[in-house]
Design a protein around this motif. Structure first.
Motif, mmCIF file in Angstrom:
data_model
loop_
_atom_site.group_PDB
_atom_site.id
_atom_site.type_symbol
_atom_site.label_atom_id
_atom_site.label_comp_id
_atom_site.label_asym_id
_atom_site.label_seq_id
_atom_site.Cartn_x
_atom_site.Cartn_y
_atom_site.Cartn_z
ATOM 1 N N GLY A 109 -75.330 46.888 -43.857
ATOM 2 C CA GLY A 109 -75.688 46.199 -42.620
ATOM 3 C C GLY A 109 -74.513 45.531 -41.962
ATOM 4 N N GLU A 110 -74.732 44.342 -41.442
ATOM 5 C CA GLU A 110 -73.702 43.618 -40.692
ATOM 6 C C GLU A 110 -72.693 42.922 -41.588
ATOM 7 O OE1 GLU A 110 -75.931 41.008 -38.228
ATOM 8 O OE2 GLU A 110 -76.686 42.626 -36.979
ATOM 9 N N MET A 111 -72.997 42.771 -42.841
ATOM 10 C CA MET A 111 -72.094 42.203 -43.834
ATOM 11 C C MET A 111 -71.658 40.781 -43.514
ATOM 12 S SD MET A 111 -69.933 45.633 -44.929
ATOM 13 C CE MET A 111 -68.445 44.874 -44.411
ATOM 14 N N ASN A 112 -72.583 39.956 -43.042
ATOM 15 C CA ASN A 112 -72.254 38.565 -42.706
ATOM 16 C C ASN A 112 -71.776 37.770 -43.918
ATOM 17 O OD1 ASN A 112 -72.911 38.917 -39.983
ATOM 18 N ND2 ASN A 112 -75.054 38.454 -40.365
ATOM 19 N N VAL A 113 -72.453 37.919 -45.052
ATOM 20 C CA VAL A 113 -72.056 37.193 -46.267
ATOM 21 C C VAL A 113 -70.673 37.650 -46.709
ATOM 22 C CG1 VAL A 113 -72.583 36.836 -48.714
ATOM 23 C CG2 VAL A 113 -74.407 36.731 -47.006
ATOM 24 N N PHE A 114 -70.440 38.943 -46.680
ATOM 25 C CA PHE A 114 -69.152 39.527 -47.051
ATOM 26 C C PHE A 114 -68.043 38.897 -46.209
ATOM 27 C CE2 PHE A 114 -65.851 42.351 -47.893
ATOM 28 C CZ PHE A 114 -66.210 43.517 -48.539
ATOM 29 N N ALA A 115 -68.208 38.919 -44.887
ATOM 30 C CA ALA A 115 -67.202 38.378 -43.970
ATOM 31 C C ALA A 115 -66.999 36.877 -44.189
ATOM 32 C CB ALA A 115 -67.605 38.655 -42.528
ATOM 33 N N ASN A 116 -68.072 36.154 -44.415
ATOM 34 C CA ASN A 116 -67.950 34.708 -44.646
ATOM 35 C C ASN A 116 -67.207 34.398 -45.936
ATOM 36 O OD1 ASN A 116 -69.122 33.896 -42.265
ATOM 37 N ND2 ASN A 116 -71.181 33.857 -43.118
ATOM 38 N N ARG A 117 -67.438 35.171 -46.975
ATOM 39 C CA ARG A 117 -66.707 34.953 -48.238
ATOM 40 C C ARG A 117 -65.214 35.173 -48.033
ATOM 41 N NH1 ARG A 117 -70.864 36.521 -52.207
ATOM 42 N NH2 ARG A 117 -72.224 34.719 -52.100
ATOM 43 N N ILE A 118 -64.865 36.189 -47.254
ATOM 44 C CA ILE A 118 -63.451 36.449 -46.976
ATOM 45 C C ILE A 118 -62.858 35.266 -46.208
ATOM 46 C CG2 ILE A 118 -61.823 37.918 -45.727
ATOM 47 C CD1 ILE A 118 -63.795 40.269 -46.323
ATOM 48 N N ARG A 119 -63.549 34.825 -45.173
ATOM 49 C CA ARG A 119 -63.047 33.688 -44.377
ATOM 50 C C ARG A 119 -62.872 32.441 -45.241
ATOM 51 N NH1 ARG A 119 -66.925 35.721 -40.615
ATOM 52 N NH2 ARG A 119 -65.846 36.834 -38.952
ATOM 53 N N LEU A 120 -63.852 32.166 -46.096
ATOM 54 C CA LEU A 120 -63.767 30.985 -46.969
ATOM 55 C C LEU A 120 -62.606 31.100 -47.952
ATOM 56 C CD1 LEU A 120 -67.546 30.334 -47.687
ATOM 57 C CD2 LEU A 120 -65.991 28.904 -46.317
ATOM 58 N N ALA A 121 -62.375 32.288 -48.490
ATOM 59 C CA ALA A 121 -61.252 32.502 -49.417
ATOM 60 C C ALA A 121 -59.937 32.275 -48.698
ATOM 61 C CB ALA A 121 -61.312 33.902 -50.019
ATOM 62 N N ILE A 122 -59.843 32.745 -47.446
ATOM 63 C CA ILE A 122 -58.610 32.558 -46.676
ATOM 64 C C ILE A 122 -58.397 31.064 -46.388
ATOM 65 C CG2 ILE A 122 -57.521 32.974 -44.427
ATOM 66 C CD1 ILE A 122 -58.888 35.801 -44.534
ATOM 67 N N ARG A 123 -59.442 30.377 -45.963
ATOM 68 C CA ARG A 123 -59.320 28.944 -45.671
ATOM 69 C C ARG A 123 -58.916 28.157 -46.913
ATOM 70 N NH1 ARG A 123 -64.724 28.739 -42.868
ATOM 71 N NH2 ARG A 123 -64.231 29.854 -40.971
ATOM 72 N N ALA A 124 -59.516 28.491 -48.046
ATOM 73 C CA ALA A 124 -59.205 27.785 -49.290
ATOM 74 C C ALA A 124 -57.769 28.055 -49.746
ATOM 75 C CB ALA A 124 -60.181 28.194 -50.385
ATOM 76 N N GLY A 125 -57.245 29.217 -49.382
ATOM 77 C CA GLY A 125 -55.896 29.592 -49.806
ATOM 78 C C GLY A 125 -54.798 29.065 -48.912
ATOM 79 N N THR A 126 -55.174 28.460 -47.781
ATOM 80 C CA THR A 126 -54.134 27.977 -46.866
ATOM 81 C C THR A 126 -53.957 26.478 -46.966
ATOM 82 O OG1 THR A 126 -55.750 27.828 -45.061
ATOM 83 C CG2 THR A 126 -54.379 29.807 -45.209
#
Length: 126
Positions: A109-126
């Protein structure tokens, strides 16, 4: 919203095409894809990515092994797996995995959870 660059490590052509297209078109990510751990290391040496999203099962090693070998790179690493997560969590976290995404429930589907996990991982890593 600024675009994030993702390196997708997946050896299934179908999943690579679906995930890449959806992350680009629905969520605004820039996505490059490779199929092996060796190709991942080459891509990281040649370019800059905000996050690596890797399948657990790769032709040349596991995603957890790949994460461990990249821990010095400082790039958030998301493990993308169809396997049960519970037995993998401790080893994955010790190897530097930032987040987990289940292929069975979040790669459709739209993969909203997938995309949000990526965004959160990026934010946590910066």
């Amino acid at each position: 919203m600024p675009s994030h660059s993702v390196l997708l490590v997946e050896d299934s052509e179908f999943l690579t095409e679906h995930v890449s297209k959806t992350l680009r078109e629905e969520h605004g990510f820039e996505v490059d894809a490779v199929a092996t751990a060796a190709a991942t290391r080459t891509a990281l040496a040649e370019g800059t990515f905000d996050c690596v999203v890797s399948s657990y099962e790769l032709p040349d090693e596991t995603g957890i092994g790949l994460a461990g070998s990249l821990s010095e790179e400082g790039v958030p690493f998301v493990l993308f797996t169809g396997n049960s997560l519970e037995p993998l969590v401790d080893e994955a976290l010790a190897a530097g995995v930032s987040a987990f995404i289940s292929k069975s429930t979040h790669a459709t589907g739209e993969m909203n959870v997938f995309a949000n996990r990526i965004r959160l991982a990026i934010r946590a890593g910066t």
